[in-house]
Design a protein around this motif. Sequence first.
Motif, mmCIF file in Angstrom:
data_model
loop_
_atom_site.group_PDB
_atom_site.id
_atom_site.type_symbol
_atom_site.label_atom_id
_atom_site.label_comp_id
_atom_site.label_asym_id
_atom_site.label_seq_id
_atom_site.Cartn_x
_atom_site.Cartn_y
_atom_site.Cartn_z
ATOM 1 N N VAL A 188 67.891 -8.379 37.138
ATOM 2 C CA VAL A 188 68.207 -9.664 37.729
ATOM 3 C C VAL A 188 67.698 -9.658 39.155
ATOM 4 C CG1 VAL A 188 70.200 -10.123 36.270
ATOM 5 C CG2 VAL A 188 70.493 -8.821 38.372
ATOM 6 N N ASP A 235 65.389 -12.378 41.998
ATOM 7 C CA ASP A 235 64.763 -13.663 42.251
ATOM 8 C C ASP A 235 64.212 -14.274 40.962
ATOM 9 O OD1 ASP A 235 63.832 -15.726 44.058
ATOM 10 O OD2 ASP A 235 61.823 -14.991 43.578
ATOM 11 N N ARG A 236 63.629 -13.450 40.117
ATOM 12 C CA ARG A 236 63.160 -13.917 38.816
ATOM 13 C C ARG A 236 63.633 -12.946 37.745
ATOM 14 N NH1 ARG A 236 62.053 -18.906 38.387
ATOM 15 N NH2 ARG A 236 60.713 -18.513 36.589
ATOM 16 N N ALA A 237 63.981 -13.467 36.583
ATOM 17 C CA ALA A 237 64.414 -12.597 35.491
ATOM 18 C C ALA A 237 63.207 -11.954 34.836
ATOM 19 C CB ALA A 237 65.190 -13.417 34.462
ATOM 20 N N GLY A 293 66.774 -23.529 41.519
ATOM 21 C CA GLY A 293 66.861 -22.163 42.037
ATOM 22 C C GLY A 293 67.821 -22.068 43.199
ATOM 23 N N HIS A 329 71.329 -19.863 43.087
ATOM 24 C CA HIS A 329 71.547 -18.803 44.078
ATOM 25 C C HIS A 329 72.753 -19.092 44.967
ATOM 26 C CE1 HIS A 329 67.155 -17.222 43.818
ATOM 27 N NE2 HIS A 329 67.898 -16.874 42.796
ATOM 28 N N ALA A 362 69.036 -15.275 38.141
ATOM 29 C CA ALA A 362 67.652 -15.776 38.160
ATOM 30 C C ALA A 362 67.503 -16.878 37.121
ATOM 31 C CB ALA A 362 66.668 -14.643 37.881
#
Length: 889
Positions: A182, A184-186, A732, A736, A743
């Motif tokens: 996990v 910022d992006r998966a 996003g 967050h 993500a």
Amino acid sequence: MREFFRTLMQRAAALFRRRRLEDDLDEELRSHLEMAVELNLGRGISAEDARREALRSFGGVEQTKEKYRDQRGLPIIETTLQDLRFGLRMLRRSPGFSVLAILCLTLGIGANAAVFSWVEGILFRPYPAVTHQEQLLALGGTARGESGHTAISWPDFADLQRNCTLFNAFFVSKIMGTTLSVGDRAEVTTGSIVSANYFDAIGVHPLLGRGFEPGEDSGRNAHPVTVISYQLWRGRFKGDPQIIGKTQRLNNVVHTIVGVAPEGFYGTFVGWAMQFWVPASMEETFEAGGYKLEDRGARWIESYVRLKAGVTRQQAQQEISAVAKRLESDYPETNRGRGFQLWPLWQTPFNNARTLLPTLEIMVAVVVFVLLIACANVGNLLLVRSFARRHEMTVRLAIGAGRGRLVKQLFTEGLILAAFGAAGGLLVAHWCRHALVLLFPARGGVAMHLPGEIDWRVLAVSGGVCVIATLLLGLVPAMQTGKIDLAGALKSDSAGVVGGGGRAWVRSGLVVLQVSLSFVLLVGVGLLLQSLQKIRNTSPGFSTRDVLDTAVNLVAAGYDAQRAQTFQDELLERVKALPGVESAAFARMTPLSYGSYSSTVIAVDGYQPPPEEQPTVEYNEVGPGYFATIGIPLVSGREFARADDEKAALVAVVNEAMAARYWRGRNPIGERVQVKGRWMQVVGVAKDSKYESVREATKPFFYVPLRQNFARGAGLHIRTRLSAETMATALGHEVHALDPDLALFEVITLQEQVDRSTSPQQVAVTLVGVLGGLALLLAAIGLYGVMSYAVSQSTRELGLRMALGAGASNLLKLVLSRGLALTAGGVALGGAVALGLTRLLGSLLYKVSPRDPLAFGSAFVVMTITALAASFLPAWRATRTDPVRALRD
């Protein structure tokens, strides 16, 4: 017999001592001549006359050498080597012809080899490193009254294992996805849920560590162990030799790595390369819908069997069907009307073998057409070249060469061309063996895995194509050589190029063949294009343009059900508050995605099913506002509200097909349906839509509230006019803000989802279009060559016509009309063939008739324009003929 073998060995050995034997022969003949000369000199004859008399009495030195060579070696091999050397010299003398002919064959044979490599690597030998794939069969379920296949439950699978005796192994391989990290992006990856005997059953031994042990596929989340792929080990773990025993979080469950698969093994699923494998005991961690290993009604398994040696598929099917009958009798509540079926690997119903089979079947036919066009093109080139070499052939016949010897030489030259074409074609196939995957879009950031396989079978097929091409290429000029009139040819002019009517007929026939085959391919391209347009323009029953789809993997982040529900509620409120968002809703499944809907046995108040029927219907778990968000209209009743939660009475929304089938004209609102032993009240009727495929027939389907059957892995649907990129940025930030460790998956429109679901049709259109364009180009080259040759051989006729008053426009029309006449013949033949063959496209066509006039008309227009373009330059050159020079020459 001993003498025969001794002589054969001596002759074979002579092939490797030719220079020495030639020197010995020259020395021996020279000594005989010198002795004869000395005898003549002793008789008082002058030195010059003595040598002449010795040569005369000897009977010819070269003839004597030839007789000796025939007795010394193996004439067939020696003449073949001579033909090969001569053929290579002839190719060097005509580089333009050689390059064009080899290029045509390279394209034709290369296209065949590339498609055969896809067929081998996707259908017949789809699983690298798996042993004896010819013994493997796919195993799936069937339901009486339903077409296609269903999955199998784990208890049914276990009963098949225990009761069947004609199999070496039953094993499970169920694809699923997860995130490995996990942030910022998966990081999305694919894996398989497998039975404990998986690696033993397929004959794959881990590079490091072990596979799964007996019993590790039983129990509820009892064995969190994993075998990782070689690619994952080298990439993520940097090839750590001490990897065994270390841990990796998969769907937020810590798994111990117990093995590393060998290099080159990608799992047993056509379409994606597996990155890890977990035992079936961990099913609940990766599969939605709860624990299923003890539920005979939960059908989710994708499985295979390995036959014992000598057992046929028919025998195995009989035994499995007998077990299915017993299970149907023992468990009528879950197995009534249920059976099992075995499929060969190339018809596997639960992966992309089934998806790509119709396309690859069409491609095999298309590339054969392309090869025939290429061979016809090269045959025309060889035919024209044989006319130019007519004087050479006449001289060789005059000095004693047999016609069979000339035919052998021409076939050898055809073999050389075909061999170069096959070598170039295999190189093209090697470059294109992974090209098929480029036509499929990545899903969820994971690219597909569809490698071609160039093994001995593909090489053997390519070799067979090479031999067939040789026969086709050598046949045409050889037929013309057999018709040479030796006396007439020697009396003809020095050029020796005579374009008689018979030879013109052969050339024209080859062009008509090319045009007809190209026309068939153009019709196929037109039909597939129309079908793809209709598929993508047909309403799937929900909105596609203004609806976005995405997801947040809460399972991998360690969210339990209560925390996940709270997160979804908070995210939904934040998303609805974003500028430009009209509505938003969660749902477990996205229409037309790869995942499978849940299915269940149902009972309906007032509906008595036939004895052989067990009503089973698929359903989706959706949140409040889902129908308004996704754009599925309600015919009557209401959709789900926020109050339809776990504390409220159970409710459901059915589609029109389900209402018509089970309530038979009655209004289902307020009626009850039983699902998994629980009664639900129908509160709404929704319009029918597409669920798994745009091409699927209308079928019963229903929806239940997500809050009454909660799934942590639900996707988010958003109705907005904002672009996917803009929405992804805003989403996003909101995700967050709620949890910085989460993500967001890719954000796409539902139209893009529709396009992805129709990618097999897009691939078929692209491939047939490319090969159809190639065929059209080859046909145009063939027509241009014939018309150019006809003009060059008709110079005297054209000059006479101009001398008698014909203008440039008359000559232009004359040549163009000849080209169009050939095209018309090809189109007529191609039209007749297309009417019969386009029926084979039925499985790829959607709301388009195989005899659609628009497709035939478009192909006719394209073919006519191509013919005019190919004939124009020769026609223009005809108008430049100088009548004075033409008549004088």
